[in-house]
Design a protein around this motif. Structure first.
Motif, PDB file in Angstrom:
ATOM      1  N   THR A 104      39.038  32.331  33.337  1.00 49.47           N
ATOM      2  CA  THR A 104      39.552  32.815  34.613  1.00 49.47           C
ATOM      3  C   THR A 104      39.498  31.700  35.643  1.00 49.47           C
ATOM      4  N   ARG A 145      47.100  39.224  34.699  1.00 48.63           N
ATOM      5  CA  ARG A 145      45.862  40.001  34.720  1.00 48.63           C
ATOM      6  C   ARG A 145      44.943  39.509  35.836  1.00 48.63           C
ATOM      7  N   ARG A 146      44.335  40.473  36.517  1.00 49.60           N
ATOM      8  CA  ARG A 146      43.395  40.155  37.596  1.00 49.60           C
ATOM      9  C   ARG A 146      42.165  41.032  37.432  1.00 49.60           C
ATOM     10  N   VAL A 180      37.140  37.916  43.022  1.00 51.79           N
ATOM     11  CA  VAL A 180      38.475  38.161  42.492  1.00 51.79           C
ATOM     12  C   VAL A 180      38.816  36.986  41.596  1.00 51.79           C
ATOM     13  N   GLU A 181      39.091  37.277  40.327  1.00 48.07           N
ATOM     14  CA  GLU A 181      39.376  36.229  39.356  1.00 48.07           C
ATOM     15  C   GLU A 181      40.667  36.562  38.614  1.00 48.07           C
ATOM     16  N   ASP A 182      41.511  35.564  38.485  1.00 47.98           N
ATOM     17  CA  ASP A 182      42.744  35.708  37.717  1.00 47.98           C
ATOM     18  C   ASP A 182      42.527  35.172  36.314  1.00 47.98           C
ATOM     19  N   THR A 204      45.411  45.015  36.630  1.00 50.31           N
ATOM     20  CA  THR A 204      44.296  44.708  37.540  1.00 50.31           C
ATOM     21  C   THR A 204      43.195  45.738  37.364  1.00 50.31           C
ATOM     22  N   VAL A 242      39.813  33.319  42.631  1.00 52.51           N
ATOM     23  CA  VAL A 242      40.793  33.474  43.705  1.00 52.51           C
ATOM     24  C   VAL A 242      40.062  33.598  45.037  1.00 52.51           C
ATOM     25  N   ARG A 288      51.791  36.090  41.159  1.00 55.42           N
ATOM     26  CA  ARG A 288      50.560  36.703  40.687  1.00 55.42           C
ATOM     27  C   ARG A 288      50.472  36.624  39.167  1.00 55.42           C
ATOM     28  N   PRO A 289      49.287  36.379  38.654  1.00 55.03           N
ATOM     29  CA  PRO A 289      49.127  36.313  37.193  1.00 55.03           C
ATOM     30  C   PRO A 289      49.305  37.684  36.551  1.00 55.03           C
TER      31      PRO A 289
END
Length: 175
Positions: A158, A5-6, A142-144, A106, A161, A2-3
Motif C-alpha cells: 500500500t 482499492r482503498r 488511509v492507504e491505497d 473501499t 494517502v 483513485r486506485p
C-alpha cells in the motif's frame, strides 16, 4: 485518479475506564472518545472517504465508534461486526482483509491497537513506515493498495494517502 482499492484503518475512540469492573469487551466510549469520533466523521465527510464496507470488532467501544461516525457513512453501507476482529493481531487482520471480495473498492476497518497500528505500518513500504510513529485512539490511516486484489494484500503493498488524529484535526479547525 483513485486506485481500485482503498483501505481506511480506524482505531476506536478513547474508552471509558471509570468502572473497573466492566469487562474489556464491554467498555464504552468516554466523552472524549465520542468527541474525537465526531472530528473523524467530519474529516471522512470533508475528504469524501466513503467506505463500501465497514468491518468492526465486536467490542462495545468499536461498535460505538462506528455509531458515532455513522453520519459520515453512506446510508446503505454494510457494517459487519465480527468477534474475530476483537483485539486481533496483524496476521488475523490481514487474513480477514484478504478474504474480501474484489468487488468491494473501499473498506473501513475499525479495530484495536497494537494490531491496527502494526497492520497500518506493515502494509506500507519500509521507507514510509516511520510516517506512522504512533496510532492514538480515533486515529485514521488511509492507504491505497498497489496490488489489484485484496488477496494480494501484504507487506509493502500500500501507499499512505493520509493519516489524521483527533488532535491534528482539532488543531486544523476553527475551534
Amino acid at each position: 485518479m483513485r486506485p481500485l482499492r482503498r483501505l481506511l484503518l480506524l482505531r476506536h475512540g478513547k474508552s471509558d475506564w471509570a468502572d473497573g469492573s466492566v469487562p474489556d469487551a464491554d467498555r464504552p466510549l468516554s466523552p472524549r472518545g465520542r468527541a474525537a469520533c465526531r472530528l473523524i466523521a467530519e474529516h471522512l465527510t470533508a475528504d469524501q472517504l466513503a467506505p463500501d464496507l465497514v468491518l468492526c470488532s465486536s467490542a462495545r467501544r468499536t461498535r460505538e465508534t462506528v455509531e458515532q461516525i455513522a453520519g459520515a457513512l453512506p446510508a446503505a453501507v454494510p457494517v459487519l461486526t465480527e468477534d474475530r476482529l476483537y483485539l486481533a493481531d496483524v496476521s488475523d487482520l490481514l487474513d480477514r482483509l484478504r478474504e474480501l471480495d474484489d468487488g468491494v473498492p473501499t473498506v473501513l476497518l475499525v479495530g484495536h491497537n497494537p494490531g491496527i497500528h502494526a497492520l497500518a505500518t506493515g502494509l506500507l513500504p519500509v521507507g514510509e513506515r516511520s510516517r506512522l510513529p504512533t496510532f492514538p485512539t480515533a486515529a485514521l490511516a488511509v492507504e491505497d493498495l498497489a496490488v489489484g486484489r485484496w488477496a494480494e494484500l501484504g507487506p509493502s503493498t500500500t501507499r499512505l494517502v493520509s493519516f489524521v488524529t483527533p488532535r491534528s484535526l482539532a488543531g486544523s479547525s476553527s475551534h
